[in-house]
Design a protein around this motif. Structure first.
Motif, PDB file in Angstrom:
ATOM      1  N   THR A 143      -9.523  15.269  19.170  1.00 33.89           N
ATOM      2  CA  THR A 143     -10.104  16.388  18.424  1.00 33.89           C
ATOM      3  C   THR A 143      -9.024  17.133  17.633  1.00 33.89           C
ATOM      4  OG1 THR A 143      -9.922  18.225  20.005  1.00 33.89           O
ATOM      5  CG2 THR A 143     -11.738  16.680  20.331  1.00 33.89           C
ATOM      6  N   LEU A 144      -7.817  17.170  18.197  1.00 31.68           N
ATOM      7  CA  LEU A 144      -6.728  17.843  17.470  1.00 31.68           C
ATOM      8  C   LEU A 144      -6.421  17.099  16.175  1.00 31.68           C
ATOM      9  CD1 LEU A 144      -4.326  18.739  20.427  1.00 31.68           C
ATOM     10  CD2 LEU A 144      -5.892  20.247  19.205  1.00 31.68           C
ATOM     11  N   ARG A 145      -6.607  15.777  16.195  1.00 28.47           N
ATOM     12  CA  ARG A 145      -6.324  14.986  15.000  1.00 28.47           C
ATOM     13  C   ARG A 145      -7.258  15.283  13.837  1.00 28.47           C
ATOM     14  NH1 ARG A 145      -2.938  10.570  14.700  1.00 28.47           N
ATOM     15  NH2 ARG A 145      -1.243  10.922  16.146  1.00 28.47           N
ATOM     16  N   ILE A 146      -8.449  15.821  14.135  1.00 26.51           N
ATOM     17  CA  ILE A 146      -9.306  16.245  13.034  1.00 26.51           C
ATOM     18  C   ILE A 146      -9.192  17.755  12.835  1.00 26.51           C
ATOM     19  CG2 ILE A 146     -10.974  14.358  12.970  1.00 26.51           C
ATOM     20  CD1 ILE A 146     -12.786  16.077  14.787  1.00 26.51           C
ATOM     21  N   GLY A 147      -8.101  18.313  13.340  1.00 28.09           N
ATOM     22  CA  GLY A 147      -7.837  19.726  13.120  1.00 28.09           C
ATOM     23  C   GLY A 147      -8.796  20.645  13.841  1.00 28.09           C
ATOM     24  N   GLN A 148      -9.417  20.161  14.924  1.00 28.33           N
ATOM     25  CA  GLN A 148     -10.372  20.970  15.664  1.00 28.33           C
ATOM     26  C   GLN A 148      -9.939  21.032  17.124  1.00 28.33           C
ATOM     27  OE1 GLN A 148     -12.492  22.371  13.430  1.00 28.33           O
ATOM     28  NE2 GLN A 148     -14.343  21.189  13.429  1.00 28.33           N
ATOM     29  N   LEU A 149      -9.707  22.245  17.626  1.00 26.78           N
ATOM     30  CA  LEU A 149      -9.400  22.392  19.047  1.00 26.78           C
ATOM     31  C   LEU A 149     -10.708  22.521  19.807  1.00 26.78           C
ATOM     32  CD1 LEU A 149      -7.686  22.890  21.534  1.00 26.78           C
ATOM     33  CD2 LEU A 149      -7.466  25.279  20.830  1.00 26.78           C
ATOM     34  N   SER A 150     -11.085  21.459  20.527  1.00 25.43           N
ATOM     35  CA  SER A 150     -12.327  21.508  21.302  1.00 25.43           C
ATOM     36  C   SER A 150     -12.024  21.905  22.733  1.00 25.43           C
ATOM     37  CB  SER A 150     -13.021  20.146  21.291  1.00 25.43           C
ATOM     38  OG  SER A 150     -13.956  20.087  22.357  1.00 25.43           O
ATOM     39  N   LEU A 151     -12.597  23.017  23.173  1.00 27.90           N
ATOM     40  CA  LEU A 151     -12.416  23.454  24.557  1.00 27.90           C
ATOM     41  C   LEU A 151     -13.557  22.949  25.436  1.00 27.90           C
ATOM     42  CD1 LEU A 151     -11.046  27.062  23.922  1.00 27.90           C
ATOM     43  CD2 LEU A 151      -9.786  25.015  24.610  1.00 27.90           C
ATOM     44  N   ALA A 152     -14.336  22.002  24.911  1.00 31.90           N
ATOM     45  CA  ALA A 152     -15.462  21.459  25.683  1.00 31.90           C
ATOM     46  C   ALA A 152     -15.120  20.119  26.329  1.00 31.90           C
ATOM     47  CB  ALA A 152     -16.683  21.298  24.780  1.00 31.90           C
ATOM     48  N   GLN A 153     -13.868  19.672  26.200  1.00 34.48           N
ATOM     49  CA  GLN A 153     -13.558  18.323  26.688  1.00 34.48           C
ATOM     50  C   GLN A 153     -13.721  18.199  28.203  1.00 34.48           C
ATOM     51  OE1 GLN A 153     -13.881  17.641  23.391  1.00 34.48           O
ATOM     52  NE2 GLN A 153     -13.008  15.744  24.140  1.00 34.48           N
ATOM     53  N   GLY A 154     -13.384  19.274  28.926  1.00 30.59           N
ATOM     54  CA  GLY A 154     -13.627  19.278  30.370  1.00 30.59           C
ATOM     55  C   GLY A 154     -15.114  19.090  30.650  1.00 30.59           C
ATOM     56  N   GLY A 155     -15.935  19.726  29.838  1.00 35.85           N
ATOM     57  CA  GLY A 155     -17.384  19.581  29.961  1.00 35.85           C
ATOM     58  C   GLY A 155     -17.831  18.143  29.743  1.00 35.85           C
ATOM     59  N   PHE A 156     -17.260  17.492  28.736  1.00 30.43           N
ATOM     60  CA  PHE A 156     -17.623  16.089  28.490  1.00 30.43           C
ATOM     61  C   PHE A 156     -17.131  15.193  29.626  1.00 30.43           C
ATOM     62  CE2 PHE A 156     -17.827  17.527  23.952  1.00 30.43           C
ATOM     63  CZ  PHE A 156     -19.178  17.294  23.807  1.00 30.43           C
ATOM     64  N   VAL A 165      -7.911   3.819  20.571  1.00 35.52           N
ATOM     65  CA  VAL A 165      -7.604   5.043  19.835  1.00 35.52           C
ATOM     66  C   VAL A 165      -6.602   4.750  18.719  1.00 35.52           C
ATOM     67  CG1 VAL A 165      -6.540   7.323  20.002  1.00 35.52           C
ATOM     68  CG2 VAL A 165      -8.145   6.586  21.743  1.00 35.52           C
ATOM     69  N   ARG A 166      -5.645   3.880  19.017  1.00 39.47           N
ATOM     70  CA  ARG A 166      -4.682   3.487  17.988  1.00 39.47           C
ATOM     71  C   ARG A 166      -5.371   2.800  16.830  1.00 39.47           C
ATOM     72  NH1 ARG A 166       0.625   1.905  16.541  1.00 39.47           N
ATOM     73  NH2 ARG A 166      -0.065   0.044  15.502  1.00 39.47           N
ATOM     74  N   GLY A 167      -6.323   1.912  17.179  1.00 42.02           N
ATOM     75  CA  GLY A 167      -7.089   1.237  16.133  1.00 42.02           C
ATOM     76  C   GLY A 167      -7.803   2.237  15.240  1.00 42.02           C
ATOM     77  N   LEU A 168      -8.310   3.298  15.883  1.00 50.15           N
ATOM     78  CA  LEU A 168      -9.028   4.327  15.133  1.00 50.15           C
ATOM     79  C   LEU A 168      -8.077   5.133  14.254  1.00 50.15           C
ATOM     80  CD1 LEU A 168     -11.886   5.649  14.901  1.00 50.15           C
ATOM     81  CD2 LEU A 168     -11.143   7.264  16.629  1.00 50.15           C
ATOM     82  N   LEU A 169      -6.924   5.507  14.813  1.00 48.70           N
ATOM     83  CA  LEU A 169      -6.037   6.440  14.105  1.00 48.70           C
ATOM     84  C   LEU A 169      -5.077   5.755  13.149  1.00 48.70           C
ATOM     85  CD1 LEU A 169      -5.138   8.986  16.923  1.00 48.70           C
ATOM     86  CD2 LEU A 169      -6.832   9.193  15.112  1.00 48.70           C
ATOM     87  N   ALA A 170      -4.760   4.489  13.397  1.00 50.40           N
ATOM     88  CA  ALA A 170      -3.767   3.836  12.552  1.00 50.40           C
ATOM     89  C   ALA A 170      -4.423   2.910  11.531  1.00 50.40           C
ATOM     90  CB  ALA A 170      -2.783   3.042  13.417  1.00 50.40           C
ATOM     91  N   GLY A 171      -5.663   2.551  11.735  1.00 46.61           N
ATOM     92  CA  GLY A 171      -6.310   1.619  10.821  1.00 46.61           C
ATOM     93  C   GLY A 171      -6.920   2.320   9.621  1.00 46.61           C
ATOM     94  N   THR A 172      -7.909   1.685   9.042  1.00 40.84           N
ATOM     95  CA  THR A 172      -8.572   2.262   7.876  1.00 40.84           C
ATOM     96  C   THR A 172      -9.205   3.626   8.182  1.00 40.84           C
ATOM     97  OG1 THR A 172      -8.950   0.050   7.037  1.00 40.84           O
ATOM     98  CG2 THR A 172     -10.276   1.816   6.090  1.00 40.84           C
ATOM     99  N   PRO A 173      -9.878   3.774   9.346  1.00 40.65           N
ATOM    100  CA  PRO A 173     -10.397   5.112   9.648  1.00 40.65           C
ATOM    101  C   PRO A 173      -9.277   6.146   9.688  1.00 40.65           C
ATOM    102  CG  PRO A 173     -11.284   3.504  11.184  1.00 40.65           C
ATOM    103  CD  PRO A 173     -10.238   2.797  10.396  1.00 40.65           C
ATOM    104  N   GLY A 174      -8.121   5.740  10.222  1.00 33.64           N
ATOM    105  CA  GLY A 174      -6.987   6.651  10.279  1.00 33.64           C
ATOM    106  C   GLY A 174      -6.544   7.081   8.898  1.00 33.64           C
ATOM    107  N   MET A 175      -6.588   6.133   7.949  1.00 33.28           N
ATOM    108  CA  MET A 175      -6.240   6.468   6.567  1.00 33.28           C
ATOM    109  C   MET A 175      -7.173   7.557   6.032  1.00 33.28           C
ATOM    110  SD  MET A 175      -7.222   5.973   3.218  1.00 33.28           S
ATOM    111  CE  MET A 175      -8.385   4.602   3.231  1.00 33.28           C
ATOM    112  N   VAL A 176      -8.458   7.380   6.295  1.00 36.61           N
ATOM    113  CA  VAL A 176      -9.428   8.379   5.819  1.00 36.61           C
ATOM    114  C   VAL A 176      -9.175   9.724   6.498  1.00 36.61           C
ATOM    115  CG1 VAL A 176     -11.858   8.984   5.628  1.00 36.61           C
ATOM    116  CG2 VAL A 176     -11.157   6.592   5.407  1.00 36.61           C
ATOM    117  N   LEU A 177      -8.954   9.697   7.822  1.00 39.86           N
ATOM    118  CA  LEU A 177      -8.746  10.943   8.567  1.00 39.86           C
ATOM    119  C   LEU A 177      -7.486  11.657   8.094  1.00 39.86           C
ATOM    120  CD1 LEU A 177      -9.746   9.686  12.125  1.00 39.86           C
ATOM    121  CD2 LEU A 177     -11.023  11.253  10.655  1.00 39.86           C
TER     122      LEU A 177
END
Ligand SMILES: Nc1ncnc2c1ncn2[C@@H]1O[C@H](COP(=O)(O)OP(=O)(O)OP(=O)(O)O)[C@@H](O)[C@H]1O
Ligand SMILES: [Mg+2]
Lengths: 308, 257
Positions: A48-61, A172-184
């Motif tokens: 969540t920090l990677r999309i610039g959003q601090l989510s305090l609900a992660q414990g809930g999830f 997670v690496r695939g998400l952040l380093a691949g094409t989606p990561g480029m978009v993010l």
């Protein structure tokens, strides 16, 4: 990071990950399993920090994952792997549905909103005695197993948790380093420009938010089946704040950061056990020193300037 | 024939400021339309509303006959309505070619579900690379293809802004002051580039510009705004003769000069 540095880091990581097997001590296994579980929660917050959003609900999830997995295994009689997958799907679906609404909110407001959401999730566990068991939580959660292979013994469970962490990191690496990561990254670096070229920012943020909930749910499922019982307060905002501290200590800009943080912060109370009176103080002072002298976290020392 | 872009009574207020105040016009496909007006007339705000970046306070925007989807910035761009910015915009750390590739990729992979189609990513990357080469050539940026955008002279940065929009393959390009801050020669080059984008690539244009001689040469139709309202609309020659235009625009400009 240069190639040699990467190799050294990979070797060090492997050595640390395998050390409990060499130690062969029950307590070491226990702490190592908690590092894996809490590290996963920290990884989920990292997303969540990677999309610039601090989510305090992660414990809930994490709680949603724990309760869903426990109920699916105990009451619906699903085998552990299916209960785990079910828990992940449920948490991710809830996050995706909520995300459509709450991800429109940014900054401090988002943190506050997810703070409320996290507390609301815990309240639901407390208030709805059927099926969640109220304040007593759930007991008698079946231990983990893979088909005929029991994971009840600590070495086996640790081995499984280690494999899960590895797979999650790969994903997670695939998400952040691949094409989606480029978009993010392009969104993070220049949102108006990216948007002007058609990027559906809400859809991308929702994907990452759902992925973060999925990782938190994995953490929760492992937690439930490892301990055999769960109660609501384990998943309150305090758990998320701990995960946040792990990210800060390990380095927010680095995928390994949350795990490095977990590796330091989970065993820390055990080190200070002899001086329980000063435990909180020492903890606080170490954090202060870290943030002052290593603003990019411990991982920042290793990483140089590169991103994942 | 339906209009390519139609604004019906469009408004955007910021508190008491009526930045855009009941603007209506329709633009036929294949045109170059100029949008002029003094500072603060509401030109950039109009672009922001039309592209869906900010919500209108009232009124409707239709692009190719379909309305703007509320609260979905990016949706218009995905339909081919691309804007460039008044200020120079770039991603730090990336060179010119990478900017063009990324612009093309962002348009092609706008939403996560587009990645699911098999081979989509590889195809989009190949296409983006081809498009980047093509546009580097087309805009004359090939010589600085690898230079980080922030290190380029201002005039080249403005060209990169237009080139990025082009890489997103617009059918209608909204250019916000593409020649602002450029010297005489650079302005002529920008004018020529916009003309070629229209003629050779078949892109319709709406151009916001303060350089009146330039915009009057360039466009077939001129719309003048003042205080968020349309005060003149017609061929450049007609607008130049309009009393409202002379009072509100040239008048204040002459005072300033
Ligand atoms: N986000 C905002 N919040 C408040 N007021 C705004 C905002 N954006 C624009 N305005 C106001 O709306 C009016 C129109 O501004 P806008 O930027 O659209 O003018 P413009 O015609 O593009 O001017 P310029 O030629 O200087 O670029 C101005 O009074 C401006 O101060
Ligand atoms: Mg403007």
């Amino acid at each position: 990071m240069g190639r040699a540095a990467t190799a050294v880091a990979a070797l060090a990581a492997a050595a640390i990950a395998l050390a409990p097997f060499l130690a062969g001590d029950g307590f070491v296994y226990h702490v190592a399993i908690l590092v894996a579980i809490e590290g996963l929660l920290a990884v989920s917050l990292h997303l969540t920090l990677r999309i610039g959003q601090l989510s305090l609900a992660q414990g809930g999830f994490m709680g949603i994952g724990a309760y869903a997995s426990a109920l699916l295994a105990r009451d619906a009689g699903l085998p552990f792997p299916l209960a785990l997958v079910g828990a992940v799907v449920i948490a991710a679906a809830i996050a995706a549905a909520l995300g459509t609404v709450i991800l429109r909110v940014r900054g401090v407001q988002f943190a506050l909103l997810t703070f409320g959401l996290g507390e609301a999730i815990v309240l639901i566990f407390v208030e709805f005695v059927v099926p969640f068991g109220g304040n007593n939580g759930l007991m008698g959660i079946p231990p983990a197993s893979l088909g005929p292979l029991s994971l009840q013994a600590r070495p086996a469970f640790y081995g499984f948790a280690l494999a899960v962490v590895f797979l999650v990191l790969l994903a997670v690496r695939g998400l952040l380093a691949g094409t989606p990561g480029m978009v993010l990254r392009s969104l993070a670096d220049n949102e108006p420009l990216s948007r002007s070229l058609g990027t559906d920012e809400l859809a991308w943020r929702r994907l990452v938010f759902a992925a973060s909930a999925a990782v938190a749910a994995i953490s929760g499922s492992l937690y439930a089946h490892y301990l055999g019982y769960i109660s609501p307060e384990a998943f309150n905002v305090g758990a998320t704040v701990k995960a946040l501290i792990m990210n800060v200590v390990g380095g927010v800009g680095l995928l390994a950061g949350p795990l490095i943080g977990a590796l330091i912060l989970v065993p820390l109370p055990e080190l200070f056990r002899a001086s329980v009176r000063y435990q909180q103080l020492l903890y606080g002072l170490s954090l202060l020193a870290l943030m002052l002298f290593l603003p990019r976290g411990l991982g920042g020392l290793l990483a140089g300037r590169s991103r994942p | 024939m339906t209009a390519q872009l139609e604004l019906r009574n469009l408004s955007r207020h910021f508190g008491g400021i009526r930045a855009v105040d009941g603007v209506s016009f329709a633009i036929a496909p294949g045109r170059i339309t100029g949008l002029v007006g003094p500072n603060g007339a509401g030109k950039s705000t109009l672009f922001n509303v039309v592209t869906g970046t900010i919500r209108p306070s009232g009124g409707t925007v239709l692009f190719e006959g379909r309305p703007l989807a509320a609260g979905q910035p990016g949706a218009m761009a995905r339909r081919g309505l691309i804007r460039s910015f008044q200020s120079t915009m770039s991603w730090p750390e990336l060179g010119v070619r990478r900017h063009l590739e990324q612009a093309a990729l962002l348009r092609a992979l706008a939403a996560p579900r587009l990645l699911l189609r098999r081979g989509r990513i590889a195809e989009a990357r190949r296409r983006a690379a081809r498009l980047a080469d093509d546009i580097l050539e087309f805009t004359g940026l090939a010589a600085v293809a690898e230079a980080p955008v922030a290190t380029l002279p201002y005039g080249s940065q403005k060209i990169v802004g237009v080139a990025m929009a082009l890489a997103a393959e617009p059918t209608l390009l909204l250019a916000d002051e593409p020649a602002a801050g450029l010297n005489g020669a650079e302005t002529l080059a920008m004018e020529a580039l916009l003309r070629r984008i229209h003629r050779e690539r078949g892109v319709s244009l709406v151009v916001v510009e303060h350089d009146l001689p330039m915009i009057m040469r360039l466009c077939d139709r001129l719309i003048a705004l003042a205080d968020g309202r349309v005060i003149a609309d017609g061929t450049p020659a007609e607008v130049r003769r309009s009393r409202h235009f002379i009072e509100a625009y040239l008048g204040s400009d002459a005072d300033a000069a």
